[in-house]
Design a protein around this motif. Structure first.
Motif, PDB file in Angstrom:
ATOM      1  N   ALA A 224       0.840  -1.199   0.000  1.00  0.00           N
ATOM      2  CA  ALA A 224       0.000   0.000   0.000  1.00  0.00           C
ATOM      3  C   ALA A 224       0.872   1.245   0.000  1.00  0.00           C
ATOM      4  O   ALA A 224       1.930   1.284   0.634  1.00  0.00           O
ATOM      5  N   GLU A 225       0.419   2.271  -0.718  1.00  0.00           N
ATOM      6  CA  GLU A 225       1.191   3.500  -0.795  1.00  0.00           C
ATOM      7  C   GLU A 225       0.967   4.340   0.464  1.00  0.00           C
ATOM      8  O   GLU A 225      -0.088   4.301   1.087  1.00  0.00           O
ATOM      9  N   LEU A 226       2.003   5.106   0.814  1.00  0.00           N
ATOM     10  CA  LEU A 226       1.931   6.008   1.961  1.00  0.00           C
ATOM     11  C   LEU A 226       1.758   7.434   1.465  1.00  0.00           C
ATOM     12  O   LEU A 226       2.376   7.840   0.478  1.00  0.00           O
ATOM     13  N   SER A 227       0.926   8.207   2.163  1.00  0.00           N
ATOM     14  CA  SER A 227       0.782   9.617   1.819  1.00  0.00           C
ATOM     15  C   SER A 227       2.017  10.377   2.285  1.00  0.00           C
ATOM     16  O   SER A 227       2.756   9.938   3.166  1.00  0.00           O
ATOM     17  N   ASP A 228       2.242  11.537   1.706  1.00  0.00           N
ATOM     18  CA  ASP A 228       3.413  12.342   2.061  1.00  0.00           C
ATOM     19  C   ASP A 228       3.367  12.792   3.506  1.00  0.00           C
ATOM     20  O   ASP A 228       4.401  13.100   4.099  1.00  0.00           O
ATOM     21  N   THR A 229       2.189  12.870   4.082  1.00  0.00           N
ATOM     22  CA  THR A 229       2.045  13.366   5.454  1.00  0.00           C
ATOM     23  C   THR A 229       2.214  12.261   6.499  1.00  0.00           C
ATOM     24  O   THR A 229       2.270  12.547   7.683  1.00  0.00           O
ATOM     25  N   ASN A 230       2.265  11.027   6.044  1.00  0.00           N
ATOM     26  CA  ASN A 230       2.323   9.918   6.996  1.00  0.00           C
ATOM     27  C   ASN A 230       3.751   9.387   7.118  1.00  0.00           C
ATOM     28  O   ASN A 230       4.004   8.197   7.017  1.00  0.00           O
ATOM     29  N   GLU A 231       4.707  10.320   7.368  1.00  0.00           N
ATOM     30  CA  GLU A 231       6.104   9.915   7.423  1.00  0.00           C
ATOM     31  C   GLU A 231       6.411   9.088   8.664  1.00  0.00           C
ATOM     32  O   GLU A 231       7.313   8.250   8.641  1.00  0.00           O
TER      33      GLU A 231
END
Length: 613
Positions: A224-231
């Protein structure tokens, strides 16, 4: 202009001194001199110019800065003076001309042939660093072809110090500037990103990892891809991957004044990985608390929880503990990776007689097996390995654990819950009504548990357990001290196994040496016996430590009629041990000496863990 010569295991490099100050360390924000030596701190030491002189000062590094093998706080530097940080040596030249007239040195860990003379060298020969450190002669020309190099030597009496170098107090030097801010995890691939590259490649990356919370729900699925804000989530995956690659047993996130440090426990020793800024560390700990279903608003109390991770071919559990510290909560994560520990007895590199005794005991219908040693000595691993050799399809096997660490197919595993009154003693009496054939008791802690376990072993059950004791002989005395009757011990105790874990020398870089006189005495070598032992050197494969993996040392006490008679007489510790040694009993020290002489372990590590003599 001064010149600084950095001597690592792979190369020798010279740098011009930039002006007033330079920091030596392991992070890019340290300045011009960066090293990948894992034993060096992020900001390790500094060389600075003050009132016309040059000084070396340690920056509270974790492993210290050393001159002549001794740690220093601050010293005045001399021309061609040598100091050490981690596995790296550094030589300081007052002028470029001094450097130009001196051949570069080579690291003692290299395999190049060493010059014959210890302290005087022709200018054209490259001396090894340990030769620069071997004496304290003053500098000067001996003849046209030989030079004696300056060596820094520290002594207890200030009046005896060579004129070329002196200890200085912190008040002598200007106050060092505050540490630079740590590289942000948000933009710091050089920091956290390194976790995905260290150690051994397991054959997968973070894209193959699935995070599962304490309720068993998948928080992030593999691929699953991660959003840029979910570092924070991606950094947690990197942290878990780094622990997998290193085979780490624990992950530490430690708050500091300006930053937070990340350390891993690898082969029983702590290894600093990187530092991160405090805000990034706070977000990471909050993410882990959410996974563990822990209240993120409470930070002044002790908190515990767990989560898990699914990787290709394995499932890994993580036990999390938060404790309040000076600069915030410290987090420690215990990594329970089934593939990081031996699964069967034959995987443990046991002596043949020890392996056979454990197998025979596991096949027995009644009796008791006790594994003893301090915390972290591998007792539970040995107990699980013996348990896996029992056929759980034909025998009813029940375990009582605090907590349950690994799931074993076909075995009933019961967790201890003191808050509900489910202690070891209470659960042991309860499981006796569950028609057990084999009972595995996580630990014998008190008289009630010890007596109940011994009684169970006399009534047709096989009991396997652990006990905190120094060695096998101390285990027998410990049971007597707990109030267990001597007849119970002599009639039920089949085998006592004491063990320790020693760090295994790295096969890529270990170096053979002749043992010293003290080491020969410790190893009990005969006068005409001239074996070689090995010492750690350090290389990239072992993170510069000289060790890779661990190996056990064992002491087996199998009961027989002679020992049963001794126990019935309530012997003293000395009498019991002497009687056993007279009959050829092999101690932990004996097995540790075998490991050292076989080149598997270093003398220093064996002596530190087991002791000789």
């Amino acid at each position: 202009m001064p010149v600084i010569e950095v001597i690592s295991r792979t190369q020798t490099t010279r740098y011009p001194f930039p002006g007033e100050r330079i920091v030596l360390g392991r992070e890019p924000d340290c300045g011009a001199i960066i090293t990948d030596d894992t034993l060096i701190s992020r900001h390790h030491c500094e060389v600075l110019k003050h009132q016309g002189a040059y000084f070396l000062r340690d920056l509270k590094s974790r492993n210290g800065t050393r001159v002549q093998g001794k740690p220093i706080d601050a010293v005045r530097l001399i021309d061609r003076g040598v100091f050490q940080l981690g596995n790296t040596y550094v030589r300081f030249f007052m002028t470029a001309a001094s450097a130009d007239n001196t051949e570069p040195a080579r690291h003692p860990g290299t395999t190049a042939a060493r010059p014959a003379a210890p302290r005087a060298r022709a200018v054209g020969n490259a001396p090894a660093v340990e030769e620069l450190l071997s004496g304290s002669a003053t500098s000067g020309t001996i003849d046209d072809n030989e030079i004696v190099y300056d060596v820094a030597e520290l002594v207890d009496e200030p009046n005896d110090q060579p004129a070329a170098i002196e200890l200085v107090g912190e008040e002598t030097l200007p106050t060092p500037p505050a540490p630079a801010a740590a590289v942000s995890m948000g933009g710091g691939a050089s920091n956290m990103g390194a976790l995905g590259r260290i150690g051994t490649d397991p054959g997968f990356g973070i894209e193959s990892l699935s995070l599962i919370d304490s309720r068993g729900q998948t928080v992030h699925a593999a691929g699953a891809e991660l959003s840029d804000t979910n570092e924070a989530l991606s950094h947690l995956q990197l942290l878990c991957l780094g622990a997998i690659r290193c085979g780490a047993s624990d992950i530490h996130l430690e708050p500091r004044q300006h930053t937070a440090g990340i350390r891993l426990r690898v082969d029983g020793a702590m290894m600093e990985v990187c530092a991160v800024d405090s805000e990034a560390a706070r977000r990471l700990m909050s993410m882990i608390k959410v996974l563990c279903n822990i209240d993120i608003s409470r930070k002044s109390v002790i908190q515990e929880g767990h989560f898990s991770l699914e990787a290709p071919g394995r499932s890994i559990d993580y036990r999390v503990s938060f404790a309040p510290a000076m600069y915030g909560q410290k987090m420690v994560v215990r990594v329970l990776d089934p593939q990081s520990s031996p699964q069967q007895l034959h995987d443990m590199d046991l002596p043949a007689e020890v392996e056979q005794a454990l197998k025979d005991t596991a096949d027995a219908a009644t009796g008791m097996l006790l594994v003893c040693g301090p915390t972290g000595s591998g007792k539970t691993t040995t107990l699980y390995a013996a348990l896996r050799g029992i056929d759980a399809t034909t025998r009813n096997v029940i375990t009582i654990e605090d907590p349950i660490e690994y799931e074993i197919q076909g075995v009933t595993q019961i967790p201890v819950d003191a808050a509900e009154g489910h202690t070891f003693g209470v659960l042991l009496r309860t499981c006796l009504r569950q028609d057990p054939d084999v009972i595995v008791l996580g630990e014998v802690r008190d008289q009630d548990t010890a007596v109940t376990a011994m009684q169970a072993a006399t009534t047709g059950h096989l009991v396997l357990s652990t006990l905190h004791a120094t060695d096998t002989v101390s285990t027998v005395l410990r049971l007597l001290d707990l109030g267990v009757e001597p007849y119970l011990i002599s009639s039920t105790l089949n085998v006592v196994l004491a063990q320790r874990l020693l760090r295994r020398l790295c096969e890529s870089c270990k170096e053979p040496v002749e043992p010293t006189a003290e080491q020969r005495r410790g190893l009990q070598l005969a006068d005409d016996d001239r074996p070689l032992i090995h010492q750690p050197i350090g290389c990239e494969a072992c993170f510069g430590t000289g060790y890779a993996g661990r190996v056990g040392v064992f002491e087996l006490l199998a009961t027989d009629d002679h020992l049963r008679d001794l126990i019935l007489g309530k012997p003293s510790l000395v009498d019991l041990r002497n009687s056993l040694i007279e009959r050829g009993f092999k101690t932990l020290g004996d097995h540790a000496a075998q490991r050292v002489l076989a080149g598997q372990c270093s003398y220093e590590d064996a002596h530190r863990i087991v002791g000789f003599g």
